[in-house]
Structure formats: structure tokens, C-alpha cells
Scaffold this motif. Sequence first.
Motif, PDB file in Angstrom:
ATOM      1  N   GLY A  35       1.236  -1.338  -0.153  1.00 33.83           N
ATOM      2  CA  GLY A  35      -0.193   0.198  -0.087  1.00 33.83           C
ATOM      3  C   GLY A  35       0.854   1.288   0.407  1.00 33.83           C
ATOM      4  N   PHE A  36       1.949   1.090   0.689  1.00 34.27           N
ATOM      5  CA  PHE A  36       2.211   2.761   0.652  1.00 34.27           C
ATOM      6  C   PHE A  36       3.852   2.836  -0.229  1.00 34.27           C
ATOM      7  N   GLY A  37       3.723   1.423  -0.981  1.00 38.29           N
ATOM      8  CA  GLY A  37       4.564   1.812  -2.708  1.00 38.29           C
ATOM      9  C   GLY A  37       3.730   2.424  -3.572  1.00 38.29           C
ATOM     10  N   LEU A  38       2.676   1.318  -3.208  1.00 42.11           N
ATOM     11  CA  LEU A  38       1.101   2.379  -4.455  1.00 42.11           C
ATOM     12  C   LEU A  38       1.525   3.679  -4.165  1.00 42.11           C
ATOM     13  N   LEU A  39       1.659   3.898  -2.865  1.00 43.20           N
ATOM     14  CA  LEU A  39       0.962   5.984  -2.469  1.00 43.20           C
ATOM     15  C   LEU A  39       2.130   6.380  -3.221  1.00 43.20           C
ATOM     16  N   ASP A  40       3.384   5.719  -2.777  1.00 40.03           N
ATOM     17  CA  ASP A  40       4.605   6.249  -3.336  1.00 40.03           C
ATOM     18  C   ASP A  40       4.649   6.464  -4.711  1.00 40.03           C
ATOM     19  N   GLN A  41       4.519   5.838  -5.316  1.00 39.79           N
ATOM     20  CA  GLN A  41       4.523   5.498  -7.366  1.00 39.79           C
ATOM     21  C   GLN A  41       3.434   6.204  -7.817  1.00 39.79           C
ATOM     22  N   LEU A  42       2.217   6.372  -7.084  1.00 37.50           N
ATOM     23  CA  LEU A  42       1.379   7.391  -7.833  1.00 37.50           C
ATOM     24  C   LEU A  42       1.094   9.000  -7.511  1.00 37.50           C
ATOM     25  N   LEU A  43       1.444   8.988  -6.708  1.00 40.12           N
ATOM     26  CA  LEU A  43       2.259  10.726  -5.635  1.00 40.12           C
ATOM     27  C   LEU A  43       3.692  11.365  -6.374  1.00 40.12           C
ATOM     28  N   PHE A  44       4.513  10.141  -5.951  1.00 44.91           N
ATOM     29  CA  PHE A  44       5.809  10.895  -6.616  1.00 44.91           C
ATOM     30  C   PHE A  44       6.926   9.585  -8.004  1.00 44.91           C
ATOM     31  N   GLY A  45       6.015   8.882  -8.606  1.00 50.64           N
ATOM     32  CA  GLY A  45       6.703   8.429 -10.071  1.00 50.64           C
ATOM     33  C   GLY A  45       7.628   7.457  -9.363  1.00 50.64           C
ATOM     34  N   GLY A  46       7.376   6.544  -8.129  1.00 51.20           N
ATOM     35  CA  GLY A  46       8.376   5.418  -7.936  1.00 51.20           C
ATOM     36  C   GLY A  46       8.729   5.356  -6.379  1.00 51.20           C
ATOM     37  N   LEU A  47       9.776   4.604  -5.794  1.00 50.48           N
ATOM     38  CA  LEU A  47       9.201   4.250  -4.827  1.00 50.48           C
ATOM     39  C   LEU A  47      10.893   4.308  -3.985  1.00 50.48           C
ATOM     40  N   GLY A  48      10.589   5.629  -2.693  1.00 53.98           N
ATOM     41  CA  GLY A  48      11.136   6.573  -2.649  1.00 53.98           C
ATOM     42  C   GLY A  48      11.308   6.784  -0.492  1.00 53.98           C
ATOM     43  N   VAL A  49      11.149   8.033  -1.057  1.00 55.90           N
ATOM     44  CA  VAL A  49      11.010   7.978   1.360  1.00 55.90           C
ATOM     45  C   VAL A  49       9.946   7.324   1.146  1.00 55.90           C
ATOM     46  N   LEU A  50       8.731   7.984   0.805  1.00 55.36           N
ATOM     47  CA  LEU A  50       7.767   7.741   1.544  1.00 55.36           C
ATOM     48  C   LEU A  50       7.321   6.219   1.658  1.00 55.36           C
ATOM     49  N   PHE A  51       7.716   5.424   1.157  1.00 55.99           N
ATOM     50  CA  PHE A  51       8.193   3.787   0.459  1.00 55.99           C
ATOM     51  C   PHE A  51       8.758   3.094   1.712  1.00 55.99           C
ATOM     52  N   GLY A  52       9.643   4.069   2.143  1.00 55.66           N
ATOM     53  CA  GLY A  52      10.502   3.537   3.220  1.00 55.66           C
ATOM     54  C   GLY A  52       9.887   4.492   4.674  1.00 55.66           C
ATOM     55  N   LEU A  53       9.368   5.201   4.791  1.00 55.97           N
ATOM     56  CA  LEU A  53       8.733   5.137   5.817  1.00 55.97           C
ATOM     57  C   LEU A  53       8.214   4.710   6.105  1.00 55.97           C
ATOM     58  N   GLY A  54       6.758   4.336   4.674  1.00 57.76           N
ATOM     59  CA  GLY A  54       6.364   3.090   4.695  1.00 57.76           C
ATOM     60  C   GLY A  54       6.276   2.126   5.651  1.00 57.76           C
ATOM     61  N   PHE A  55       7.673   1.156   5.434  1.00 57.95           N
ATOM     62  CA  PHE A  55       7.685   0.287   5.502  1.00 57.95           C
ATOM     63  C   PHE A  55       8.713   0.149   7.176  1.00 57.95           C
ATOM     64  N   VAL A  56       9.157   1.151   7.259  1.00 61.10           N
ATOM     65  CA  VAL A  56       9.553   1.167   8.790  1.00 61.10           C
ATOM     66  C   VAL A  56       8.317   1.405  10.075  1.00 61.10           C
ATOM     67  N   PHE A  57       7.518   2.039   9.227  1.00 62.77           N
ATOM     68  CA  PHE A  57       5.785   2.105  10.286  1.00 62.77           C
ATOM     69  C   PHE A  57       5.189   0.713  10.308  1.00 62.77           C
ATOM     70  N   VAL A  58       4.973   0.151   9.154  1.00 64.44           N
ATOM     71  CA  VAL A  58       4.574  -1.710   8.873  1.00 64.44           C
ATOM     72  C   VAL A  58       5.488  -2.445  10.022  1.00 64.44           C
ATOM     73  N   CYS A  59       6.724  -2.336   9.640  1.00 63.97           N
ATOM     74  CA  CYS A  59       7.615  -2.551  10.531  1.00 63.97           C
ATOM     75  C   CYS A  59       7.447  -3.008  12.581  1.00 63.97           C
ATOM     76  N   PHE A  60       7.204  -1.754  12.561  1.00 65.14           N
ATOM     77  CA  PHE A  60       7.226  -0.766  14.357  1.00 65.14           C
ATOM     78  C   PHE A  60       5.887  -1.851  14.216  1.00 65.14           C
ATOM     79  N   GLN A  61       5.044  -0.986  13.660  1.00 66.71           N
ATOM     80  CA  GLN A  61       2.859  -1.681  13.904  1.00 66.71           C
ATOM     81  C   GLN A  61       3.249  -3.323  14.161  1.00 66.71           C
ATOM     82  N   THR A  62       3.441  -3.986  12.995  1.00 59.61           N
ATOM     83  CA  THR A  62       3.634  -5.659  13.042  1.00 59.61           C
ATOM     84  C   THR A  62       4.400  -5.653  14.519  1.00 59.61           C
ATOM     85  N   ALA A  63       5.482  -5.788  14.840  1.00 58.71           N
ATOM     86  CA  ALA A  63       6.285  -6.140  15.856  1.00 58.71           C
ATOM     87  C   ALA A  63       5.651  -5.669  17.526  1.00 58.71           C
ATOM     88  N   VAL A  64       4.802  -4.153  17.161  1.00 60.10           N
ATOM     89  CA  VAL A  64       4.062  -4.172  18.870  1.00 60.10           C
ATOM     90  C   VAL A  64       3.248  -4.883  18.227  1.00 60.10           C
TER      91      VAL A  64
END
Length: 195
Positions: A90-119
Motif C-alpha cells: 500500500g505504501f509502495g503504490l501510494l509512493d508510486q502514484l504520488l511521486f512516480g517511484g519507490l522513494g522516501v514515502l515507501f521507506g518510511l511506510g515500511f519502517v512504520f509497518v515493521c514497527f506495527q507488526t512487532a508491537v
Amino acid sequence: MEQSIRTQPPGPRSRPPAGGTGREPAVPGPASPRDAVTARPSRLRPAGGGPAVLARLRRRLGGAGGKRSGPPTRLTGVGTGVLSVVGTLGFGLLDQLLFGGLGVLFGLGFVFVCFQTAVRVRLADLPSAPISGPISFAAAVALLGPVTVPGVIGQVLALCSGLALRAGWLFAGTGLAAAIVGARFLAQRRIRRNR
């Protein structure tokens, strides 16, 4: 020949309650002292439900303030994997739609998802949080990353280069999930020892 005529209001006839003696009047009318002695108290509950029903409803909804009591809901191993894959894609698709590729939004979203799953993962499935993170990251890069060379070899090269370019986000999310899972495991061990 005498005939007694009773007047009855329009509408359905009232039936005697179950288990009655059959001596109750079938038609509503003026009550006599004999009827008052043989009448039984009504077993019907009021339309509002009464205090017992309201208390039960409050307990089901989680107390008077709407807050749940008890431990929070935890994810199973499969639930952790599904949340990780869906969240990262979901974060990858959002980053691709808004900014045209996998960038900072994708990375921050991945860190957020990892935090949520670990908690949110339950104690029995703690290892699934740091394992599902890199798998979902690789799946998102493989599905959403740019492929310059057609064919299977081009897809493998695109995946390897995508993982190499975004290794910082991959290690940050996976390391955060592993640290949280390790802390939760040690805290649970300490609680068990103190008992």
C-alpha cells in the motif's frame, strides 16, 4: 331464553398466559374481586430491557466509556505476514502514484509497518515480525520496481538492484522489528521469572 352478550373491543383476542389455570378472563373487561385474586403477575420484561440487560450490553461494548478492558488484540503469525505485505504494498503504490517511484514515502511506510507488526504480534509468534518485513519489502520491490530488461533475468536484476538501492530502509525496518521483538521477549521472560 336468556343470553348474555359481552362487548369486546376490536382487535385480536388476548390469550391466557402459559401455565395458567384457565380461570382468567379471555376478554378484557371490568375486573371483579375474584379476578384480582386469581390473576398472576406478568412475566413479561419491560420494553427497555431493564438494568441487567443494560449492564450486559455495556460489558460487551467494553465498559461505560467505550474502552476495552483486558489485554489488547494480538496478531497471529499469518496475520502479521498479511499486515506486513498489504501495508508495504500500500505504501509502495501510494509512493508510486504520488511521486512516480519507490522513494522516501515507501521507506518510511515500511519502517512504520515493521514497527506495527512487532508491537502487535502475539508472544507465541514473535519471530514472524522480523521475518515478514524483508519478505514484504522484496515483494513490493519486485512488483512495483522498474524493469529495464525484459524477461526473468531482467526481473531478477531489477529486484537485486532495487534491494541494493534501498538497503538502508530494509535494514532500518528489520532492525527495528527485531529490537522490539527482542525487548518484548526479554520482558516476558523477566515477568515469568518473578512469578
